[in-house]
Structure formats: structure tokens, C-alpha cells
Design a protein around this motif. Structure first.
Motif, PDB file in Angstrom:
ATOM      1  N   UNK A  59      -1.167 -36.146  20.615  1.00  0.00           N
ATOM      2  CA  UNK A  59      -1.664 -35.215  19.601  1.00  0.00           C
ATOM      3  C   UNK A  59      -1.140 -35.579  18.213  1.00  0.00           C
ATOM      4  N   UNK A  60      -1.944 -35.291  17.195  1.00  0.00           N
ATOM      5  CA  UNK A  60      -1.501 -35.462  15.818  1.00  0.00           C
ATOM      6  C   UNK A  60      -0.503 -34.374  15.451  1.00  0.00           C
ATOM      7  N   UNK A  61      -0.676 -33.205  16.059  1.00  0.00           N
ATOM      8  CA  UNK A  61       0.205 -32.073  15.819  1.00  0.00           C
ATOM      9  C   UNK A  61       0.215 -31.207  17.066  1.00  0.00           C
ATOM     10  N   UNK A  62       1.394 -30.789  17.479  1.00  0.00           N
ATOM     11  CA  UNK A  62       1.529 -29.871  18.620  1.00  0.00           C
ATOM     12  C   UNK A  62       2.790 -29.052  18.396  1.00  0.00           C
ATOM     13  N   UNK A  63       2.616 -27.815  17.934  1.00  0.00           N
ATOM     14  CA  UNK A  63       3.750 -26.947  17.633  1.00  0.00           C
ATOM     15  C   UNK A  63       3.483 -25.558  18.204  1.00  0.00           C
ATOM     16  N   UNK A  64       4.506 -25.005  18.857  1.00  0.00           N
ATOM     17  CA  UNK A  64       4.435 -23.632  19.359  1.00  0.00           C
ATOM     18  C   UNK A  64       5.659 -22.892  18.849  1.00  0.00           C
ATOM     19  N   UNK A  65       5.411 -21.738  18.232  1.00  0.00           N
ATOM     20  CA  UNK A  65       6.479 -20.900  17.696  1.00  0.00           C
ATOM     21  C   UNK A  65       6.437 -19.533  18.370  1.00  0.00           C
ATOM     22  N   UNK A  66       7.620 -18.922  18.529  1.00  0.00           N
ATOM     23  CA  UNK A  66       7.703 -17.600  19.147  1.00  0.00           C
ATOM     24  C   UNK A  66       8.595 -16.685  18.309  1.00  0.00           C
ATOM     25  N   UNK A  67       8.279 -15.405  18.380  1.00  0.00           N
ATOM     26  CA  UNK A  67       9.134 -14.375  17.783  1.00  0.00           C
ATOM     27  C   UNK A  67       8.867 -13.095  18.561  1.00  0.00           C
ATOM     28  N   UNK A  68       9.924 -12.557  19.140  1.00  0.00           N
ATOM     29  CA  UNK A  68       9.818 -11.362  19.990  1.00  0.00           C
ATOM     30  C   UNK A  68       8.792 -11.638  21.084  1.00  0.00           C
ATOM     31  N   UNK A  69       7.745 -10.834  21.188  1.00  0.00           N
ATOM     32  CA  UNK A  69       6.734 -11.008  22.228  1.00  0.00           C
ATOM     33  C   UNK A  69       5.509 -11.759  21.728  1.00  0.00           C
ATOM     34  N   UNK A  70       5.601 -12.399  20.583  1.00  0.00           N
ATOM     35  CA  UNK A  70       4.439 -13.055  19.981  1.00  0.00           C
ATOM     36  C   UNK A  70       4.568 -14.575  20.030  1.00  0.00           C
ATOM     37  N   UNK A  71       3.414 -15.233  20.200  1.00  0.00           N
ATOM     38  CA  UNK A  71       3.358 -16.698  20.285  1.00  0.00           C
ATOM     39  C   UNK A  71       2.287 -17.192  19.332  1.00  0.00           C
ATOM     40  N   UNK A  72       2.613 -18.245  18.578  1.00  0.00           N
ATOM     41  CA  UNK A  72       1.633 -18.914  17.717  1.00  0.00           C
ATOM     42  C   UNK A  72       1.709 -20.405  18.043  1.00  0.00           C
ATOM     43  N   UNK A  73       0.556 -21.027  18.275  1.00  0.00           N
ATOM     44  CA  UNK A  73       0.499 -22.458  18.586  1.00  0.00           C
ATOM     45  C   UNK A  73      -0.522 -23.134  17.696  1.00  0.00           C
ATOM     46  N   UNK A  74      -0.230 -24.372  17.342  1.00  0.00           N
ATOM     47  CA  UNK A  74      -1.101 -25.186  16.501  1.00  0.00           C
ATOM     48  C   UNK A  74      -1.201 -26.573  17.135  1.00  0.00           C
ATOM     49  N   UNK A  75      -2.421 -27.030  17.385  1.00  0.00           N
ATOM     50  CA  UNK A  75      -2.633 -28.337  18.015  1.00  0.00           C
ATOM     51  C   UNK A  75      -3.795 -29.054  17.331  1.00  0.00           C
ATOM     52  N   UNK A  76      -3.611 -30.331  17.072  1.00  0.00           N
ATOM     53  CA  UNK A  76      -4.693 -31.175  16.572  1.00  0.00           C
ATOM     54  C   UNK A  76      -4.622 -32.471  17.371  1.00  0.00           C
ATOM     55  N   UNK A  77      -5.768 -32.876  17.943  1.00  0.00           N
ATOM     56  CA  UNK A  77      -5.798 -34.111  18.737  1.00  0.00           C
ATOM     57  C   UNK A  77      -7.211 -34.684  18.724  1.00  0.00           C
ATOM     58  N   UNK A  78      -7.307 -35.913  19.149  1.00  0.00           N
ATOM     59  CA  UNK A  78      -8.620 -36.548  19.253  1.00  0.00           C
ATOM     60  C   UNK A  78      -9.427 -35.814  20.309  1.00  0.00           C
ATOM     61  N   UNK A  79     -10.702 -35.588  20.014  1.00  0.00           N
ATOM     62  CA  UNK A  79     -11.588 -34.918  20.968  1.00  0.00           C
ATOM     63  C   UNK A  79     -11.940 -35.881  22.086  1.00  0.00           C
ATOM     64  N   UNK A  80     -12.379 -35.348  23.190  1.00  0.00           N
ATOM     65  CA  UNK A  80     -12.684 -36.153  24.370  1.00  0.00           C
ATOM     66  C   UNK A  80     -13.745 -37.214  24.088  1.00  0.00           C
ATOM     67  N   UNK A  81     -14.815 -36.837  23.413  1.00  0.00           N
ATOM     68  CA  UNK A  81     -15.910 -37.780  23.197  1.00  0.00           C
ATOM     69  C   UNK A  81     -15.872 -38.416  21.813  1.00  0.00           C
ATOM     70  N   UNK A  82     -15.768 -37.626  20.761  1.00  0.00           N
ATOM     71  CA  UNK A  82     -15.729 -38.162  19.398  1.00  0.00           C
ATOM     72  C   UNK A  82     -15.158 -37.108  18.464  1.00  0.00           C
ATOM     73  N   UNK A  83     -14.492 -37.538  17.425  1.00  0.00           N
ATOM     74  CA  UNK A  83     -13.935 -36.621  16.451  1.00  0.00           C
ATOM     75  C   UNK A  83     -12.590 -36.074  16.877  1.00  0.00           C
ATOM     76  N   UNK A  84     -12.272 -34.886  16.368  1.00  0.00           N
ATOM     77  CA  UNK A  84     -10.982 -34.257  16.620  1.00  0.00           C
ATOM     78  C   UNK A  84     -11.189 -32.793  16.921  1.00  0.00           C
TER      79      UNK A  84
END
Length: 72
Positions: free
Chosen positions: A4-29
């Protein structure tokens, strides 16, 4: 599977935020943003849009860390 170009997961209390960017299976991202149960998936074929998304994700991640969110 590609690295992945970016893969980050952050947590605070009971909350989760994730950010991911990667090449798509067929073309693009694919860019995925998770906020608790809400998921936003965007597919891009234009690299400039991917760059803009990476900048936005980096800004959002920095702001969350300033608010006390931590790496999962």
C-alpha cells in the motif's frame, strides 16, 4: 498483492479511523477511509487525484494525532 502507498489506523476510546491507499486490482488506485462503521471507497485512474487524496489523508492523520488519537 501490492504494497500500500498508505495504511494507517488510529484509535481513541471506542472509535477507529483508518486510511488506506493502494493500487487497484485491475487498474488505477483505490483510496479507503473508515470512520467507525462508515466506509468511503474511491477508485481513481488519475494519479493527481491520488496525490491530492494522500495529502488530505496525511493532514487528517496529523490532526487526529494532535487530538490524542494513537496508532492501532
Amino acid at each position: 498483492m501490492t504494497t500500500p502507498l498508505l495504511a494507517t489506523t488510529l484509535v481513541r476510546a471506542d472509535h477507529v479511523r483508518s486510511f488506506h491507499v493502494r493500487a487497484a486490482l485491475h487498474a488505477g488506485w483505490e483510496a479507503t477511509e473508515h470512520e467507525d462503521q462508515r466506509v468511503v471507497l474511491r477508485l481513481y485512474t488519475d494519479w493527481h487525484r491520488v496525490e491530492q487524496t494522500l495529502v488530505r489523508f496525511a493532514r487528517d492523520i496529523a490532526e487526529l494525532r494532535e487530538q490524542g488519537w494513537r496508532e492501532a
